[in-house]
Design a protein around this motif. Sequence first.
Motif, short mmCIF file in Angstrom:
data_model
loop_
_atom_site.label_atom_id
_atom_site.label_comp_id
_atom_site.label_asym_id
_atom_site.label_seq_id
_atom_site.Cartn_x
_atom_site.Cartn_y
_atom_site.Cartn_z
N THR A 100 55.92 -59.94 -17.53
CA THR A 100 56.77 -58.86 -18.07
C THR A 100 56.38 -58.53 -19.51
OG1 THR A 100 58.44 -60.36 -18.93
CG2 THR A 100 58.74 -59.60 -16.67
N THR A 101 56.85 -57.37 -19.93
CA THR A 101 56.71 -56.96 -21.34
C THR A 101 58.11 -56.67 -21.86
OG1 THR A 101 54.53 -55.99 -21.02
CG2 THR A 101 55.79 -55.18 -22.89
N SER A 102 58.43 -57.20 -23.03
CA SER A 102 59.78 -56.94 -23.54
C SER A 102 59.75 -55.82 -24.57
CB SER A 102 60.39 -58.20 -24.14
OG SER A 102 59.59 -58.61 -25.22
N ARG A 103 60.87 -55.11 -24.67
CA ARG A 103 60.98 -54.06 -25.67
C ARG A 103 60.97 -54.68 -27.07
NH1 ARG A 103 62.72 -48.79 -25.13
NH2 ARG A 103 61.89 -48.75 -27.24
N GLU A 104 60.56 -53.91 -28.04
CA GLU A 104 60.67 -54.34 -29.43
C GLU A 104 62.16 -54.35 -29.81
OE1 GLU A 104 59.98 -51.48 -28.27
OE2 GLU A 104 60.28 -49.84 -29.67
N MET A 149 51.70 -52.77 -13.62
CA MET A 149 53.00 -52.21 -13.24
C MET A 149 53.34 -51.18 -14.30
SD MET A 149 55.00 -53.00 -10.67
CE MET A 149 56.73 -52.82 -10.92
N ALA A 150 53.57 -49.94 -13.89
CA ALA A 150 53.89 -48.87 -14.85
C ALA A 150 55.40 -48.64 -14.87
CB ALA A 150 53.17 -47.59 -14.43
N LEU A 151 56.00 -48.94 -16.02
CA LEU A 151 57.47 -48.90 -16.14
C LEU A 151 57.89 -48.12 -17.37
CD1 LEU A 151 57.53 -52.68 -15.58
CD2 LEU A 151 58.80 -51.15 -14.06
N ARG A 152 59.06 -47.52 -17.27
CA ARG A 152 59.57 -46.83 -18.45
C ARG A 152 60.04 -47.83 -19.51
NH1 ARG A 152 65.29 -44.01 -18.58
NH2 ARG A 152 65.78 -46.21 -18.92
N GLY A 153 60.66 -48.93 -19.04
CA GLY A 153 61.28 -49.87 -19.98
C GLY A 153 62.74 -49.52 -20.17
N ASP A 154 63.49 -50.51 -20.60
CA ASP A 154 64.92 -50.29 -20.84
C ASP A 154 65.14 -49.76 -22.24
OD1 ASP A 154 66.15 -50.94 -18.40
OD2 ASP A 154 65.74 -53.07 -18.76
N ALA A 155 66.38 -49.39 -22.52
CA ALA A 155 66.75 -49.00 -23.88
C ALA A 155 66.59 -50.22 -24.79
CB ALA A 155 68.18 -48.53 -23.89
N PHE A 175 59.03 -40.82 -19.10
CA PHE A 175 59.29 -41.36 -17.75
C PHE A 175 58.04 -42.09 -17.25
CE2 PHE A 175 62.11 -37.58 -17.88
CZ PHE A 175 63.33 -38.25 -17.77
N ALA A 176 58.29 -43.03 -16.35
CA ALA A 176 57.17 -43.82 -15.81
C ALA A 176 56.13 -42.94 -15.12
CB ALA A 176 57.71 -44.88 -14.85
N THR A 177 56.58 -41.81 -14.54
CA THR A 177 55.62 -40.90 -13.86
C THR A 177 54.49 -40.49 -14.80
OG1 THR A 177 57.58 -39.92 -12.91
CG2 THR A 177 55.51 -38.83 -12.40
N VAL A 220 54.92 -49.49 -9.27
CA VAL A 220 56.07 -48.88 -9.97
C VAL A 220 57.36 -49.52 -9.44
CG1 VAL A 220 55.03 -46.64 -10.55
CG2 VAL A 220 56.13 -46.94 -8.31
N ALA A 221 58.44 -49.27 -10.17
CA ALA A 221 59.73 -49.87 -9.81
C ALA A 221 60.50 -48.96 -8.85
CB ALA A 221 60.56 -50.09 -11.07
N GLY A 222 61.22 -49.59 -7.91
CA GLY A 222 62.11 -48.87 -6.99
C GLY A 222 63.46 -49.57 -6.97
N LEU A 275 70.28 -47.31 -12.61
CA LEU A 275 71.61 -47.16 -13.21
C LEU A 275 71.86 -45.79 -13.82
CD1 LEU A 275 71.40 -47.96 -16.67
CD2 LEU A 275 70.49 -49.94 -15.50
N GLU A 276 70.80 -45.09 -14.24
CA GLU A 276 71.01 -43.77 -14.85
C GLU A 276 70.91 -42.62 -13.84
OE1 GLU A 276 68.00 -43.47 -17.90
OE2 GLU A 276 68.48 -45.51 -18.52
N ALA A 277 70.46 -42.91 -12.64
CA ALA A 277 70.24 -41.83 -11.67
C ALA A 277 71.58 -41.31 -11.14
CB ALA A 277 69.37 -42.33 -10.52
#
Length: 317
Positions: A50-54, A121-127, A143-145, A176-178, A184-186
């Motif tokens: 995984t990669t964590s947000r700053e 893995m191409a992800l947007r990341g969380d807030a 967006f991840a797209t 990608v994530a599904g 949660l935002e959709a």
Amino acid sequence: MKITEHIAQAKGKTLFSFEIIPPQKGKNIQELYNNIDPLMEFKPPFIDVTTSREEYIYIDKGGLLDRKTTRMRPGTVGICAAIKHKYNVDTVPHVLCGGFTKEETEYLLVDCHYLGIENVMALRGDAMKHEQYFKSTNGGHTFATELVSQIQNLNAGKYLHDVIDVDDKADFCIGVAGYPEKHLEAPSLQTDLKRLKQKVDAGADYVVTQMFFDNKKYFEFVAAARKEGIMVPIIPGIKPIAVKRHLQLLPQVFKIDLPEELIKEVEKCKDNKAVRQVGVAYCIQQSKELLKAGVPVLHYYSMGKSDNIKAVAQGVF
Ligand code: FAD
């Protein structure tokens, strides 16, 4: 080797894989190895990192707080290279939109290519922790797209700004994530599926799901995805409950439901040792049903600890 090639080569046999979290900076990588070692007997063809947000940290400068931005768990690509080298296994770095400019993403992907890392893995990341909503980074993707498109551009030899003659192309296999219970935002599951289709149309090769505890949700999600024209492998991501607090934490963070039978069993537990046993038993049962249904891979969220994942794998593989 690409994840899609591993799946094709397995000829219908369900594979075992797991996700790990980089250590906090300043910590030794040995603890990570100590958690990977016991899982290698189950022959994972790949391991996700995984990669964590700053995040913001505040340093007390004589009464005044100085705000700095830092990444507490850096080194995803380095760890991928280290694990690949040590265990001779494919590794999958999680690449985020959040916190990275497109330039930085390009550098990271170039590093991956040089290191022989063939999957990302191409992800947007969380807030970020202090943010209520995800905000895109200046010069980064929203967006991840868009990230999938950037990676596919590299695969086609198209670097940012088109500044160079290219005689060596990358060939990344992109995950990608599904979300079986929707992101949660959709606004709806159907809208979220359309977004997932966009990621696949942009070039994603496979999907890994958010954790779920009710297999029915996964089966329905796969059926709905196929109806939407999403034909790539959809790998279920699952996790054994480990502490009583997960009953509140997992629904809060991931907006997922827990089945009544699991809640009842966990609530009966006197301590977290008993919760871990319940979590493992439930996860074995869940895994066996998914395996019977012929899922391509059972992908486990280890959250950095391997003892319960090992117990699950022993009961399933
Ligand atoms: P996207 O696919 O971009 O979707 C985000 C939201 O935007 C969704 O609600 C979607 O429906 C919506 N959307 C998409 N496109 C559009 C559009 N064009 N217009 C309007 N709305 C749109 N997070 C980390 O920080 N690090 C990790 O290592 C990490 N690993 C993960 C691994 C897996 C398997 C999963 C399932 C999640 C992981 N996450 C990780 C969490 C992930 O970053 C979050 O769930 C994030 O909030 C969404 O990421 P995404 O890639 O699904 O985003």
